[in-house]
Design an enzyme around this catalytic site. Structure first.
Site, PDB file in Angstrom:
ATOM      1  N   ASN A  10       1.110  -1.338   0.156  1.00 26.33           N
ATOM      2  CA  ASN A  10      -0.058   0.115   0.057  1.00 26.33           C
ATOM      3  C   ASN A  10       0.896   1.228  -0.054  1.00 26.33           C
ATOM      4  O   ASN A  10       1.617   1.530   0.960  1.00 26.33           O
ATOM      5  CB  ASN A  10      -0.896   0.041   1.333  1.00 26.33           C
ATOM      6  CG  ASN A  10      -1.778   1.229   1.299  1.00 26.33           C
ATOM      7  OD1 ASN A  10      -1.939   1.815   0.334  1.00 26.33           O
ATOM      8  ND2 ASN A  10      -2.498   1.487   2.701  1.00 26.33           N
ATOM      9  N   LYS A  12       0.160   4.195  -0.027  1.00 30.36           N
ATOM     10  CA  LYS A  12      -0.923   5.307   0.376  1.00 30.36           C
ATOM     11  C   LYS A  12      -0.575   6.659  -0.436  1.00 30.36           C
ATOM     12  O   LYS A  12      -0.450   6.600  -1.595  1.00 30.36           O
ATOM     13  CB  LYS A  12      -0.284   5.508   1.911  1.00 30.36           C
ATOM     14  CG  LYS A  12      -0.443   4.305   2.718  1.00 30.36           C
ATOM     15  CD  LYS A  12       0.051   4.255   3.960  1.00 30.36           C
ATOM     16  CE  LYS A  12      -0.262   2.992   4.808  1.00 30.36           C
ATOM     17  NZ  LYS A  12       0.012   3.184   6.388  1.00 30.36           N
ATOM     18  N   HIS A  96      -9.569   0.854   4.948  1.00 28.60           N
ATOM     19  CA  HIS A  96      -8.157   1.020   5.598  1.00 28.60           C
ATOM     20  C   HIS A  96      -8.521   2.049   6.974  1.00 28.60           C
ATOM     21  O   HIS A  96      -9.302   2.911   6.674  1.00 28.60           O
ATOM     22  CB  HIS A  96      -7.104   1.681   4.767  1.00 28.60           C
ATOM     23  CG  HIS A  96      -5.937   1.669   5.306  1.00 28.60           C
ATOM     24  ND1 HIS A  96      -5.364   2.549   6.222  1.00 28.60           N
ATOM     25  CD2 HIS A  96      -4.841   0.808   5.150  1.00 28.60           C
ATOM     26  CE1 HIS A  96      -4.356   2.170   6.466  1.00 28.60           C
ATOM     27  NE2 HIS A  96      -3.799   1.314   5.699  1.00 28.60           N
ATOM     28  N   GLU A  98      -6.984   4.208   8.026  1.00 37.11           N
ATOM     29  CA  GLU A  98      -6.935   5.822   7.924  1.00 37.11           C
ATOM     30  C   GLU A  98      -8.036   6.325   7.410  1.00 37.11           C
ATOM     31  O   GLU A  98      -8.451   7.530   7.817  1.00 37.11           O
ATOM     32  CB  GLU A  98      -5.603   6.014   6.929  1.00 37.11           C
ATOM     33  CG  GLU A  98      -4.364   5.643   7.752  1.00 37.11           C
ATOM     34  CD  GLU A  98      -3.154   5.294   6.798  1.00 37.11           C
ATOM     35  OE1 GLU A  98      -2.175   4.920   7.234  1.00 37.11           O
ATOM     36  OE2 GLU A  98      -3.399   5.346   5.460  1.00 37.11           O
ATOM     37  N   GLU A 166      -5.222  -5.205  10.183  1.00 36.71           N
ATOM     38  CA  GLU A 166      -4.046  -4.061  10.583  1.00 36.71           C
ATOM     39  C   GLU A 166      -4.381  -3.551  11.937  1.00 36.71           C
ATOM     40  O   GLU A 166      -5.233  -2.525  12.167  1.00 36.71           O
ATOM     41  CB  GLU A 166      -4.290  -3.316   9.587  1.00 36.71           C
ATOM     42  CG  GLU A 166      -3.675  -3.674   8.371  1.00 36.71           C
ATOM     43  CD  GLU A 166      -3.367  -2.575   7.127  1.00 36.71           C
ATOM     44  OE1 GLU A 166      -2.205  -2.629   6.803  1.00 36.71           O
ATOM     45  OE2 GLU A 166      -4.219  -1.709   7.224  1.00 36.71           O
ATOM     46  N   GLY A 172       2.481   2.097  10.946  1.00 31.88           N
ATOM     47  CA  GLY A 172       3.390   3.376  10.712  1.00 31.88           C
ATOM     48  C   GLY A 172       4.095   3.855  11.975  1.00 31.88           C
ATOM     49  O   GLY A 172       4.677   4.811  12.062  1.00 31.88           O
ATOM     50  N   SER A 212       3.490  -1.931  10.339  1.00 31.09           N
ATOM     51  CA  SER A 212       4.913  -1.872  10.464  1.00 31.09           C
ATOM     52  C   SER A 212       5.725  -3.381  10.102  1.00 31.09           C
ATOM     53  O   SER A 212       6.794  -3.872  10.738  1.00 31.09           O
ATOM     54  CB  SER A 212       5.261  -1.504  11.855  1.00 31.09           C
ATOM     55  OG  SER A 212       5.013  -0.407  12.058  1.00 31.09           O
TER      56      SER A 212
END
Length: 250
Positions: A10, A12, A96, A98, A166, A172, A212
């Site tokens: 991904n 992003k 996702h 985010e 996730e 991250g 990560s």
């Protein structure tokens, strides 16, 4: 039947046209296990999809990072599933964390998106995962089950679904779920599918880990019985993504 290892990258909201060309060149030159061993999908930003699709090696596939919840129309700034299909983009990432957190996408909205994308013939990487507060409160499985239920309520055929677990606290941040923590949730999620969908769907649906993932931790994570691959963030923009793909052989 054995579940084929799956590695997604991904990208992003990163990259210029020049940087994207460099990443594609690196991937094209890489020596990696065959498609029989590992399925590789990379997900560039929308604007680079045609560039990547036309230049990337044919054994790697391309995913969009999102799509609209229904047919296109008066939805300024959105991209529909039909548009992706017309560009021959086979995959899309939906739900996702985010987007759930920053854009307030609800479980139901994500479930609707997954169902619509599948109905148009796209394959879906559907993301689930808990925040640090939820994990510390002991509600990880409640959260992940509710996110998965919203998909299960709307989807009958799971052939084209990959679930990405996730944990939000690991995305991250450099904090990684331990292999045991990842395996525990993947195992619980598979049991949930067996009980609430079917034993067959539980046995065949790939559940991949994201948060990560890097060249150093991928072999141990990938070695867990119920971890069927990875959704890689930052490391997918670096040459180390190739090491992560190679973890499929381990």
């Amino acid at each position: 039947m054995a579940r084929k290892f799956f590695v997604g990258g991904n990208w992003k909201c990163n990259g210029t046209a020049e940087e994207v060309k460099k990443i594609v060149n690196t991937l094209n030159e890489a020596q990696v296990p065959s498609q029989d061993v590992v399925e590789v999908v990379v997900s560039p930003p929308y604007v680079f999809l045609p560039l990547v699709k036309s230049t990337l090696r044919p054994d790697f596939h391309v995913a969009a990072q999102n799509c609209w919840v229904k047919k296109g129309g008066a939805y300024t700034g959105e991209v529909s599933a039909e548009m992706l299909v017309s560009l021959d983009i086979p995959w899309v990432i939906l739900g996702h964390s985010e987007r759930r957190a920053i854009l307030n996408e609800t479980n139901e909205f994500v479930g609707d998106k997954v169902a619509y994308a599948l109905a148009q013939g796209l394959k879906v990487i559907a993301c689930v995962g808990e925040t640090l507060e939820q994990r510390e409160a002991g509600s990880t499985m409640d959260v992940v089950a509710a996110q998965t239920k919203a998909i299960a309520d709307r989807v009958s055929n799971w052939t084209n679904v990959v679930i990405a677990y996730e944990p939000v606290w690991a995305i991250g941040t450099g904090k990684v779920a331990s292999p045991a923590q990842a395996q525990e949730v993947h195992d619980e999620l598979r049991k949930w599918l067996a009980k609430n969908v079917s034993a067959d769907v539980a046995a065949t649906t790939r559940i991949i880990y994201g948060g990560s993932v890097n060249g150093g931790n991928c072999k141990e994570l990938g070695g867990q019985a119920d971890v069927d691959g990875f959704l890689v963030g930052g490391a997918s923009l670096k040459p180390e993504f190739i090491d992560i793909i190679k973890a499929a052989e381990a």
